[in-house]
Scaffold this active site. Structure first.
Site, PDB file in Angstrom:
ATOM      1  N   GLU A  76       0.870  -0.653   0.194  1.00 35.10           N
ATOM      2  CA  GLU A  76       0.272   0.155  -0.076  1.00 35.10           C
ATOM      3  C   GLU A  76       0.922   1.219   0.133  1.00 35.10           C
ATOM      4  OE1 GLU A  76      -3.590   2.327  -0.582  1.00 35.10           O
ATOM      5  OE2 GLU A  76      -3.460  -0.133   0.170  1.00 35.10           O
ATOM      6  N   GLU A  83       1.424   6.192  -7.087  1.00 32.05           N
ATOM      7  CA  GLU A  83       0.400   7.182  -7.312  1.00 32.05           C
ATOM      8  C   GLU A  83       1.084   8.842  -7.745  1.00 32.05           C
ATOM      9  OE1 GLU A  83      -3.040   6.519  -5.501  1.00 32.05           O
ATOM     10  OE2 GLU A  83      -3.750   4.477  -6.266  1.00 32.05           O
TER      11      GLU A  83
END
Length: 134
Positions: A76, A83
């Site tokens: 994550e 991102e």
């Protein structure tokens, strides 16, 4: 300029262990603060750890459970970093390559989360079954 290797010093290069550790901790804290999914994973991790304590799982089961938890959290964080870099590089304009990179990073989190679910099922379903129907 560093005369030893004739390369300019990088401005953000970690100079020592303490600096490296500080940057790393800052990154983990930022992920927990800024990423909604990271907070959901943290809640799931706490619940899984509590279930492990309640059901008194074995040392080997703890190893698999903790591996699953740490993998999900790690992936994550990597997903969030990817991102951010893609958003920075694409200047928030749509790009199919940017979309693919972000989708693939999210897919990696999905795959490792699937592993975590399987580990949880293998460890806890027999115990829950025994508790309910034992």
């Amino acid at each position: 300029m560093d005369l030893r290797d004739n390369k300019p010093q990088r401005k953000w290069k970690n100079r020592d262990f303490t600096s490296s550790l500080e940057f790393a901790v800052t990154g983990v804290v930022a992920a927990f603060k800024e990423e909604r999914n990271m907070r959901k994973h943290a809640i799931s991790a706490v619940l899984a750890i509590l279930a492990g304590l309640v059901f008194q799982i074995s040392a080997v089961e703890w190893l698999f459970l903790l591996l699953a938890i740490f993998l999900v959290v790690t992936f994550e964080i990597i997903n969030s970093a990817i991102e951010n870099v893609v958003d920075l590089a694409s200047d928030y304009h749509f790009s199919m390559l940017a979309k693919n990179a972000k989708d693939m990073a999210a897919g990696a989190v999905l795959v490792v989360s699937g592993y975590a679910v399987i580990v949880g099922l293998i460890i806890f379903v027999p115990r829950i079954w025994q508790l309910l129907f034992g």
